[in-house]
Write a protein that holds these residues in place. Sequence first.
Motif, PDB file in Angstrom:
ATOM      1  N   UNK A  69      16.441  -9.166  -2.418  1.00 15.24           N
ATOM      2  CA  UNK A  69      16.134  -9.678  -0.955  1.00 15.24           C
ATOM      3  C   UNK A  69      15.050  -8.946  -0.422  1.00 15.24           C
ATOM      4  N   UNK A  70      15.113  -7.721  -0.461  1.00 15.72           N
ATOM      5  CA  UNK A  70      14.075  -6.722   0.274  1.00 15.72           C
ATOM      6  C   UNK A  70      12.646  -7.146  -0.431  1.00 15.72           C
ATOM      7  N   UNK A  71      12.479  -7.167  -1.678  1.00 17.97           N
ATOM      8  CA  UNK A  71      11.277  -7.377  -2.313  1.00 17.97           C
ATOM      9  C   UNK A  71      10.790  -8.684  -1.906  1.00 17.97           C
ATOM     10  N   UNK A  72      11.639  -9.712  -1.866  1.00 18.98           N
ATOM     11  CA  UNK A  72      11.269 -11.120  -1.622  1.00 18.98           C
ATOM     12  C   UNK A  72      10.948 -11.171  -0.260  1.00 18.98           C
ATOM     13  N   UNK A  73      11.533 -10.524   1.006  1.00 11.06           N
ATOM     14  CA  UNK A  73      11.095 -10.707   2.084  1.00 11.06           C
ATOM     15  C   UNK A  73       9.585  -9.800   2.334  1.00 11.06           C
ATOM     16  N   UNK A  74       9.356  -8.683   1.619  1.00  8.84           N
ATOM     17  CA  UNK A  74       8.300  -7.972   1.777  1.00  8.84           C
ATOM     18  C   UNK A  74       7.156  -8.613   1.319  1.00  8.84           C
ATOM     19  N   UNK A  75       7.410  -9.543   0.220  1.00 11.14           N
ATOM     20  CA  UNK A  75       6.365 -10.393  -0.431  1.00 11.14           C
ATOM     21  C   UNK A  75       6.061 -11.723   0.156  1.00 11.14           C
ATOM     22  N   UNK A  76       6.727 -11.991   1.237  1.00  8.90           N
ATOM     23  CA  UNK A  76       6.445 -13.243   1.891  1.00  8.90           C
ATOM     24  C   UNK A  76       5.417 -12.982   3.230  1.00  8.90           C
ATOM     25  N   UNK A  77       4.617 -14.026   3.631  1.00  7.61           N
ATOM     26  CA  UNK A  77       3.608 -13.956   4.415  1.00  7.61           C
ATOM     27  C   UNK A  77       4.167 -13.203   5.885  1.00  7.61           C
ATOM     28  N   UNK A  78       3.321 -12.526   6.524  1.00 11.52           N
ATOM     29  CA  UNK A  78       3.753 -12.045   7.705  1.00 11.52           C
ATOM     30  C   UNK A  78       4.420 -10.721   7.697  1.00 11.52           C
ATOM     31  N   UNK A  79       4.735 -10.012   6.521  1.00  8.37           N
ATOM     32  CA  UNK A  79       5.396  -8.812   6.495  1.00  8.37           C
ATOM     33  C   UNK A  79       4.675  -7.718   6.067  1.00  8.37           C
ATOM     34  N   UNK A  80       3.694  -7.449   6.581  1.00 10.49           N
ATOM     35  CA  UNK A  80       2.381  -6.404   6.143  1.00 10.49           C
ATOM     36  C   UNK A  80       3.171  -5.036   5.942  1.00 10.49           C
ATOM     37  N   UNK A  81       3.951  -4.501   7.112  1.00 12.21           N
ATOM     38  CA  UNK A  81       4.358  -3.125   7.063  1.00 12.21           C
ATOM     39  C   UNK A  81       5.360  -2.890   5.876  1.00 12.21           C
ATOM     40  N   UNK A  82       6.207  -4.077   5.853  1.00 10.95           N
ATOM     41  CA  UNK A  82       7.400  -4.004   4.908  1.00 10.95           C
ATOM     42  C   UNK A  82       6.781  -3.986   3.293  1.00 10.95           C
ATOM     43  N   UNK A  83       5.772  -4.850   3.394  1.00 15.22           N
ATOM     44  CA  UNK A  83       5.084  -4.752   1.770  1.00 15.22           C
ATOM     45  C   UNK A  83       4.453  -3.461   1.775  1.00 15.22           C
ATOM     46  N   UNK A  84       3.933  -2.810   2.756  1.00 15.96           N
ATOM     47  CA  UNK A  84       3.212  -1.475   2.446  1.00 15.96           C
ATOM     48  C   UNK A  84       4.162  -0.522   2.176  1.00 15.96           C
ATOM     49  N   UNK A  85       5.447  -0.431   2.783  1.00 14.87           N
ATOM     50  CA  UNK A  85       6.215   0.447   2.572  1.00 14.87           C
ATOM     51  C   UNK A  85       6.858   0.337   0.976  1.00 14.87           C
ATOM     52  N   UNK A  86       6.810  -0.819   0.616  1.00 16.65           N
ATOM     53  CA  UNK A  86       7.675  -1.323  -0.758  1.00 16.65           C
ATOM     54  C   UNK A  86       6.652  -0.744  -1.768  1.00 16.65           C
ATOM     55  N   UNK A  87       5.319  -1.131  -1.551  1.00 21.14           N
ATOM     56  CA  UNK A  87       4.360  -0.802  -2.461  1.00 21.14           C
ATOM     57  C   UNK A  87       3.926   0.715  -2.642  1.00 21.14           C
TER      58      UNK A  87
END
Length: 394
Positions: A292-310
Amino acid sequence: MTDATLSVEDVKRLERENSPLNRESAVMKIGPLMAEGKLQSIEADLARDVVLRMAEDADVLVRSALSRQIALYPLLPTEMAERMARDIAEVSIPVLQHWPHLSDDLLVSVIEEEIEAKQIAIAQRDAVSERVSGALIDTGNSNVVSVLLENENANISADALKRVLDDHADHETIPVLVTKRPDLTPETCLQCVSLIVADQLEADVANEMRRYLVRQQHLPEEMAAEIVAHAREQAVADMTAGEIDDGKVAEFVGVLHKAGRLTPTMLLRSLCSGDLRFVEMAFGRLSKKSADYVATAMSPGHTDLFKAMYDATRLPVSLRPAFSAAIEAAARERLRAGDNAMQPQRYVPTVIAGIVGAYGTVAPAELEHVMAELSRTLKREAEERFDSRAHMRV
């Protein structure tokens, strides 16, 4: 009788001799004289009559000697050559291998007799048409096919070479022989690379194939290694995209992760192929985050979440802009497509534009060239890190 001339009486005397050994000796003398034009017209007619009769001789010794003579002399009668080409293998092989005027119809019919020795003789001819090559390949006999592939004078169609690789992919030498072909087409070259990529070959065979592919295509070794690596990654992307069972994809991601093969360029390829499922599973494995975390991070508009996951994946920081561009474009296409299949051709240009905009060293080009540039960027960074560590130790 001398080597230079043969009189009418000489020919008549040869005709009267009855023992197989004497008839064999007669053949050994008459054949070359006929072919080299050393007989006058009357003598030649008599000699031809003698040889035609010997072609029907009941003794194999005589017919075999005759076949060895006429095989090398194209001026001798076609009727005789064709008759001997259909004889037993001991008699027919010299003619099948050497006599130049045998028709494709006759050669194919002989191939269909399913006698390996005859098939090998045909495969060794100075000229083999595509039709005859195809018939030899259709035998499925690896010995025959190997001999044919080694004959540079054999014309083999791209379709026939494909059948060879399909039928003999696990043979220890045939795939290598295909890569040695002087008429190797780009399509066949790609199929050879696919065999290497799919790990269907022994390591030694795969390495030898790669060496010959480099030689045939005049590629630097480093570029050939790069092509094979890219093809392997694309093969993985294609395979996972076509798998319906999520459990199997997850299991495959685990295998790749354990083997250290969840490379950044592989994940980018999968994104550009529209396989967000595989990429999400891979990011989850690498970052140790929930699905669920990954799906949210990879959805549009979640730049900061994606950066943290990446950053948690420990993938190269320098590739984060490329992933951001690819994920955003692919995610928007998934929203557009809904339950329908995603269409990479709709968003890959956007991905390329994003990558080109983020990297000053990447020029606008097709996806494959962009991926190659990114791979080289990663390689340069790795070399610089190695040099830096070496300098610090000094």
